[in-house]
Design a protein around this motif. Sequence first.
Motif, PDB file in Angstrom:
ATOM      1  N   GLY A 178       0.772  -1.220   0.000  1.00  0.00           N
ATOM      2  CA  GLY A 178       0.000   0.000   0.000  1.00  0.00           C
ATOM      3  C   GLY A 178       0.809   1.279   0.000  1.00  0.00           C
ATOM      4  N   LYS A 179       2.122   1.156  -0.111  1.00  0.00           N
ATOM      5  CA  LYS A 179       2.980   2.341  -0.094  1.00  0.00           C
ATOM      6  C   LYS A 179       3.813   2.432  -1.358  1.00  0.00           C
ATOM      7  CE  LYS A 179       3.392   2.742   4.930  1.00  0.00           C
ATOM      8  NZ  LYS A 179       4.344   2.930   6.070  1.00  0.00           N
ATOM      9  N   THR A 183       9.173  -4.261   7.082  1.00  0.00           N
ATOM     10  CA  THR A 183       8.577  -5.274   6.213  1.00  0.00           C
ATOM     11  C   THR A 183       8.252  -4.685   4.855  1.00  0.00           C
ATOM     12  OG1 THR A 183       7.652  -6.525   8.066  1.00  0.00           O
ATOM     13  CG2 THR A 183       6.591  -6.801   5.917  1.00  0.00           C
ATOM     14  N   ALA A 184       8.775  -5.330   3.805  1.00  0.00           N
ATOM     15  CA  ALA A 184       8.587  -4.823   2.446  1.00  0.00           C
ATOM     16  C   ALA A 184       9.238  -5.781   1.463  1.00  0.00           C
ATOM     17  CB  ALA A 184       9.219  -3.433   2.306  1.00  0.00           C
ATOM     18  N   VAL A 185       8.953  -5.550   0.194  1.00  0.00           N
ATOM     19  CA  VAL A 185       9.735  -6.186  -0.865  1.00  0.00           C
ATOM     20  C   VAL A 185      10.930  -5.269  -1.136  1.00  0.00           C
ATOM     21  CG1 VAL A 185       9.793  -6.995  -3.236  1.00  0.00           C
ATOM     22  CG2 VAL A 185       7.719  -7.305  -1.853  1.00  0.00           C
ATOM     23  N   TYR A 186      12.107  -5.829  -1.076  1.00  0.00           N
ATOM     24  CA  TYR A 186      13.335  -5.074  -1.287  1.00  0.00           C
ATOM     25  C   TYR A 186      13.860  -5.339  -2.694  1.00  0.00           C
ATOM     26  CZ  TYR A 186      13.546  -3.712   3.588  1.00  0.00           C
ATOM     27  OH  TYR A 186      13.269  -3.138   4.814  1.00  0.00           O
ATOM     28  N   TYR A 187      14.140  -4.250  -3.387  1.00  0.00           N
ATOM     29  CA  TYR A 187      14.632  -4.320  -4.759  1.00  0.00           C
ATOM     30  C   TYR A 187      16.029  -3.705  -4.838  1.00  0.00           C
ATOM     31  CZ  TYR A 187       9.658  -4.839  -5.929  1.00  0.00           C
ATOM     32  OH  TYR A 187       8.350  -5.249  -6.008  1.00  0.00           O
ATOM     33  N   CYS A 188      16.895  -4.325  -5.622  1.00  0.00           N
ATOM     34  CA  CYS A 188      18.161  -3.676  -5.907  1.00  0.00           C
ATOM     35  C   CYS A 188      18.130  -3.127  -7.329  1.00  0.00           C
ATOM     36  CB  CYS A 188      19.346  -4.623  -5.733  1.00  0.00           C
ATOM     37  SG  CYS A 188      19.482  -5.925  -6.960  1.00  0.00           S
ATOM     38  N   ASN A 189      18.921  -2.111  -7.558  1.00  0.00           N
ATOM     39  CA  ASN A 189      19.064  -1.599  -8.913  1.00  0.00           C
ATOM     40  C   ASN A 189      20.486  -1.129  -9.119  1.00  0.00           C
ATOM     41  OD1 ASN A 189      18.181   0.932  -7.336  1.00  0.00           O
ATOM     42  ND2 ASN A 189      18.822   1.792  -9.284  1.00  0.00           N
TER      43      ASN A 189
END
Length: 121
Positions: A42-43, A90-96
């Motif tokens: 939701g964020k 708590t979240a989905v963590y993405y690298c770029n």
Amino acid sequence: QVQLVESGGGLVQPGGSLRLSCAASGTIFSINTMAWSRQAPGKERELVAAVTSDGSTNYADTVKGRFTISRDNAKNTVYLQMSSLKPEDTAVYYCNAEVLLPGSDIYLEVWGQGTLVTVSS
């Protein structure tokens, strides 16, 4: 084709630690900035931490003093050491990564598929 593959996510109790890794693969000439972002349910996605090719770092205020970003240029890998974890992490963590391909003078921004971190008792 360049790919970023994250690993290390999972379930951890509040106050615990977790280390995320993100490895870039493919034919790469060089990598400029590498970073971690996260998106909670939701964020909007937010930048967590970034590290330049010369090792300069910056962090979101919400993780300063708890998270440490680092990279291994020989392995084209970036890490995120997370300590004193909170439920709000708590979240989905993405690298770029900003990637320069051989023969090109334009950096491409490449994203990983994400890894879920859940902080809960």
